[in-house]
Scaffold this active site. Structure first.
Site, PDB file in Angstrom:
ATOM      1  CD  GLU A 110      -3.240   0.212   0.530  1.00 52.37           C
ATOM      2  OE1 GLU A 110      -2.896   1.047  -0.340  1.00 52.37           O
ATOM      3  OE2 GLU A 110      -4.411   0.058   0.895  1.00 52.37           O
ATOM      4  CG  ASP A 111      -0.830   4.587  -1.830  1.00 50.18           C
ATOM      5  OD1 ASP A 111      -1.511   3.574  -1.562  1.00 50.18           O
ATOM      6  OD2 ASP A 111      -1.345   5.652  -2.180  1.00 50.18           O
ATOM      7  CG  ASP A 114      -5.584   8.590   5.830  1.00 54.51           C
ATOM      8  OD1 ASP A 114      -6.058   8.873   6.934  1.00 54.51           O
ATOM      9  OD2 ASP A 114      -5.393   9.439   4.956  1.00 54.51           O
ATOM     10  CG  PHE A 163      -4.328  15.485   1.199  1.00 59.89           C
ATOM     11  CD1 PHE A 163      -5.453  14.760   1.567  1.00 59.89           C
ATOM     12  CD2 PHE A 163      -3.868  15.384  -0.105  1.00 59.89           C
ATOM     13  CE1 PHE A 163      -6.117  13.953   0.651  1.00 59.89           C
ATOM     14  CE2 PHE A 163      -4.518  14.578  -1.033  1.00 59.89           C
ATOM     15  CZ  PHE A 163      -5.645  13.865  -0.653  1.00 59.89           C
ATOM     16  NE  ARG A 176      -3.569   8.185  -9.474  1.00 58.07           N
ATOM     17  CZ  ARG A 176      -4.146   7.696  -8.371  1.00 58.07           C
ATOM     18  NH1 ARG A 176      -3.403   7.282  -7.386  1.00 58.07           N
ATOM     19  NH2 ARG A 176      -5.458   7.644  -8.269  1.00 58.07           N
TER      20      ARG A 176
HETATM   21  C1  PRP Z   1      -5.665   5.375  -0.917  1.00 57.75           C
HETATM   22  C2  PRP Z   1      -4.505   4.439  -0.683  1.00 57.75           C
HETATM   23  C3  PRP Z   1      -5.064   3.377   0.183  1.00 57.75           C
HETATM   24  C4  PRP Z   1      -6.178   4.073   0.936  1.00 57.75           C
HETATM   25  C5  PRP Z   1      -5.743   4.297   2.351  1.00 57.75           C
HETATM   26  O1  PRP Z   1      -6.411   4.871  -1.987  1.00 57.75           O
HETATM   27  O2  PRP Z   1      -3.994   3.934  -1.881  1.00 57.75           O
HETATM   28  O3  PRP Z   1      -5.567   2.306  -0.573  1.00 57.75           O
HETATM   29  O4  PRP Z   1      -6.406   5.329   0.283  1.00 57.75           O
HETATM   30  O5  PRP Z   1      -6.724   4.985   3.079  1.00 57.75           O
HETATM   31  P1  PRP Z   1      -7.431   4.388   4.360  1.00 57.75           P
HETATM   32  O6  PRP Z   1      -6.364   3.847   5.250  1.00 57.75           O
HETATM   33  O7  PRP Z   1      -8.129   5.595   4.964  1.00 57.75           O
HETATM   34  O8  PRP Z   1      -8.419   3.362   3.931  1.00 57.75           O
HETATM   35  P2  PRP Z   1      -7.494   5.741  -2.797  1.00 57.75           P
HETATM   36  O9  PRP Z   1      -8.875   5.263  -2.414  1.00 57.75           O
HETATM   37  O10 PRP Z   1      -7.214   7.202  -2.636  1.00 57.75           O
HETATM   38  O11 PRP Z   1      -7.292   5.283  -4.295  1.00 57.75           O
HETATM   39  P3  PRP Z   1      -5.985   5.270  -5.196  1.00 57.75           P
HETATM   40  O12 PRP Z   1      -5.106   4.180  -4.646  1.00 57.75           O
HETATM   41  O13 PRP Z   1      -6.488   4.968  -6.552  1.00 57.75           O
HETATM   42  O14 PRP Z   1      -5.330   6.630  -5.119  1.00 57.75           O
END
Ligand code: PRP
Length: 186
Positions: A110-111, A114, A163, A176
């Site tokens: 995961e990136d 949060d 953010f 990105r």
């Molecule tokens: C982002 C990220 C994680 C998630 C984390 O995805 O890649 O998957 O949010 O957030 P959380 O811990 O609050 O659940 P996003 O839905 O923004 O989609 P993306 O990966 O396409 O940018």
């Protein structure tokens, strides 16, 4: 205004929106290299499957796998739960895995962690598919916003409640392509 003088690197057409670089390219590279070394050691003798969550993890995953020197396989899953910058709490699988994870050692990549809602959902979803084990590797851990009890196994950097965009991470699908991780103007 940026605080490290690297104005050129932010010339992507959106630079006025980035107030500060949090992690530069060199710092990210060094940390990703260390994570790759640790995964290599921890999984030696096995062939884990690394599961990247689209889209945000794709840059991190691409760099991470090149720092891993044991055999691996790769799969992708696409989940969504955000609307703009708001976590809706409702995680949806948009694209399933291509391969079975039964009996496999799985590393979710995961990136960012949060609220933890996405990763928590994915852990449960994957564990229901009979893997040997499941761990999570996140580049960024934003503990201040955690809403579920989840502790990642591998963490690149812990960050404050700001953010962040770049290095695969977006705001409304933009930024990105930034090679570093920056703070978006509130
Ligand atoms: C982002 C990220 C994680 C998630 C984390 O995805 O890649 O998957 O949010 O957030 P959380 O811990 O609050 O659940 P996003 O839905 O923004 O989609 P993306 O990966 O396409 O940018």
């Amino acid at each position: 205004m940026l605080n490290d003088g690297r104005h050129q690197a932010l010339d992507t057409g959106n630079n006025s929106e980035i107030t500060r670089i949090l992690f530069g390219e060199d710092e990210i590279r060094a940390r990703v290299r260390e994570l790759g070394r640790r995964i290599t050691e921890d999984y030696r003798g096995t062939t884990p499957v690394l599961v990247g969550t689209l889209k945000g993890s794709f840059v991190f995953l691409a760099d991470l796998i090149r720092e891993i020197s044991i055999p691996i396989t790769l799969d992708f899953i696409s989940v969504s739960s955000y609307c703009g910058s708001s976590q809706t709490g409702a995680v949806k699988i948009q694209k399933d895995l291509d391969e079975s994870v039964s009996e496999r050692r799985v590393v979710i990549v995961e990136d960012i962690l949060d609220t933890g809602i996405t990763a928590n959902y994915l852990m449960k979803w994957l564990r229901a598919r009979n893997p040997a084990d499941v761990r999570i590797c996140v580049l960024l851990d934003k503990q201040a916003r955690r809403r579920v009890d989840i502790a990642p196994d591998y963490v690149g950097f812990e960050i404050l409640d700001e953010f962040v965009v770049g290095y695969g991470m977006d705001y409304n699908q933009q930024y990105r392509n930034l090679p570093h991780i920056g703070i978006l103007r509130p």
